[in-house]
Design an enzyme around this catalytic site. Structure first.
Site, mmCIF file in Angstrom:
data_model
loop_
_atom_site.group_PDB
_atom_site.id
_atom_site.type_symbol
_atom_site.label_atom_id
_atom_site.label_comp_id
_atom_site.label_asym_id
_atom_site.label_seq_id
_atom_site.Cartn_x
_atom_site.Cartn_y
_atom_site.Cartn_z
ATOM 1 N N CYS A 156 -22.340 -9.930 -6.922
ATOM 2 C CA CYS A 156 -20.778 -10.025 -5.598
ATOM 3 C C CYS A 156 -20.999 -11.263 -4.872
ATOM 4 O O CYS A 156 -22.105 -12.496 -5.464
ATOM 5 C CB CYS A 156 -20.720 -9.018 -5.784
ATOM 6 S SG CYS A 156 -20.847 -8.144 -4.621
ATOM 7 N N ASP B 133 -15.856 -7.676 2.999
ATOM 8 C CA ASP B 133 -14.567 -6.615 3.849
ATOM 9 C C ASP B 133 -14.829 -4.944 3.723
ATOM 10 O O ASP B 133 -14.850 -4.417 4.959
ATOM 11 C CB ASP B 133 -13.407 -6.470 3.265
ATOM 12 C CG ASP B 133 -12.366 -5.696 3.914
ATOM 13 O OD1 ASP B 133 -12.369 -5.855 4.957
ATOM 14 O OD2 ASP B 133 -11.273 -5.387 2.872
ATOM 15 N N SER C 247 1.051 -1.098 -0.008
ATOM 16 C CA SER C 247 0.401 0.532 0.445
ATOM 17 C C SER C 247 1.379 0.881 -0.101
ATOM 18 O O SER C 247 1.542 1.399 0.902
ATOM 19 C CB SER C 247 -1.272 0.214 1.198
ATOM 20 O OG SER C 247 -2.093 -1.194 0.756
#
Ligand code: SF4
Ligand code: SF4
Length: 406
Positions: free
Chosen positions: A267, A283, A130
């Site tokens: 999804c 998440d 990240s």
């Protein structure tokens, strides 16, 4: 005995929950720590790890060919290397014949040293780093717990990965304060050696917001960012650098299903497992009403306070195939607003992620808050995509697309 799910599914696992050694301003997950007692360990136990790995493997249907184990946080490296060495041992022990498997690890990079990197290399991990861009971009929004920039440590971690030739990609959050840096950020990530690049638009949910400032993008900022990066990419990097969203769009135009859940019709095949055994639909929907099950919780002290689990299912196969989880996925399609159904770009976008279908000043409720940005990008990029597809159709490399521009 675990039931087999009717379809293959994926789980994102958080071995330390939301615990992190950084204090990123826009993080959607840090406040999840508030669900637990202040002295909760926030550590997945080895017993739960074993139960999870065994269940994840056993719950896959007979048709499953591959399992991807995904480790995320918070900062998953806080759980320590020994935990992941154990995970590898358990994966070997319980893996079914005919199923291949890999691991991926999303990290802020600050704790990654040569030992970690050698481990990742040995076990063929794909590591996501990240990093939002250069020091000026990354530093102010990604400080450590002493409010100091984490940039140098992140870069140090990335260097360790490169020394050990670990497969890596980058994940950069695009937010209100760095959206104008598209071209610069893209070129900076390339200068680090990144060839697989992901950009994640920041859209804050007020329930998770951590600062007074709203870091969310406007649709114009998102559209401008995407177009700017696309113009850099198409100039010299087609076929060499993989920007996840650009590749996904190309794949859909070529007739393939979306590889990114955001842009698929449905999804819900990517659930999330918290350190205490709670399973959530996704998440990004880690709220109690989306808790779809509870793998055996072996540390009662770490169970969230003031929450009655909305499901007590403990069988991962049943959880993945439950009406609640399947409805979560199909609702992405069923709740698509009329504006999307009638939209020319619908096959490329499918209304984006439901978490972004929120009311803003610019968007009616139910339509993705970044809609105008997506439209700007599709209009801008489609002639180039058309030429790339023509080049491929004629058996030429994608990079020769300028010859096919009309
Ligand atoms: S809710 Fe969004 S992030 Fe979650 S699985 Fe669906 S599209 Fe993906
Ligand atoms: S571009 Fe906008 S209207 Fe079209 S499908 Fe995407 S969110 Fe819906």
């Amino acid at each position: 005995m675990t039931t087999q799910s009717p379809h293959p599914f994926h789980l994102i696992v958080k071995p330390v929950g939301a615990k992190c050694n950084l204090d990123c301003k826009y993080c959607y997950y840090l406040r999840k720590q508030e669900r637990y007692e202040a002295d909760a360990s926030m550590q997945m136990s080895e017993a739960l790890l074993e139960h999870y790995i065994r269940s994840h493997i056993d719950a896959q249907p007979a048709t499953a060919k591959h399992i991807e184990f995904s480790w995320q946080g918070g900062e998953p490296a806080l759980r320590g290397l020994a935990f992941y060495e154990k995970a590898i041992e358990l994966q070997r022990q319980y893996m079914r014949e005919g199923i291949s498997y890999t691991n991926n690890f999303q990290t802020n990079g600050t704790l990654i040293n040569d030992r970690w990197a050698a481990f990742f290399k040995k076990h063929n991990f794909l590591v996501g780093i990240s990093i939002d861009g250069d020091k000026r971009n990354h530093g102010p929004t990604r400080p450590n717990l002493k409010s100091e920039s984490s940039f140098n440590q992140t870069l140090r971690g990335l260097e360790a990965l490169k020394r050990h030739e670990v497969r890596f990609n980058t994940l950069s959050v695009v937010h209100s304060d760095n959206a104008h840096l598209g071209k610069h950020t893209y070129n900076y990530l390339k200068s680090l050696g990144a060839t697989v690049i992901q950009f994640q638009p920041c859209m804050e949910d007020p329930r998770d917001r951590r600062t007074e400032k709203d870091w969310s993008l406007t649709p114009e900022q998102w559209g401008q960012f995407l177009c700017e990066v696309f113009d850099e990419w198409k100039t010299s990097d087609v076929g060499d650098v993989f920007v996840q969203f650009f590749e996904n769009t190309l794949g859909i135009l070529a007739g393939q299903p979306s590889q990114m859940c955001f842009y698929g019709e449905v999804c819900g095949q990517q659930m999330m497992l918290e350190h205490d055994g709670s399973v959530y639909s996704c998440d990004h929907f880690s709220y109690n009403e989306y808790r779809v099950g509870q793998l055996k919780a072996l540390d009662p002290l770490s169970i969230p306070v003031n929450e009655v689990p909305s499901s007590n299912d403990t069988d991962l196969g049943k959880i993945a195939g439950s009406t609640k989880q399947l409805s979560f996925g199909t609702n992405k399609w069923l709740n698509l607003p009329k504006q999307c159904i009638e939209c020319d770009f619908r096959p490329l976008c499918n209304g984006g992620c439901p978490k972004d279908r929120i009311a803003t000043n610019d968007s009616q409720s139910g339509v993705n808050a970044l809609c105008a940005g997506y439209k700007q990008f599709f209009l801008h990029s489609l002639p180039t995509y058309g030429a790339i597809l023509d080049a491929l159709k004629h058996g030429h490399p994608a990079a020769t697309y300028p010859l096919f521009l009309s």
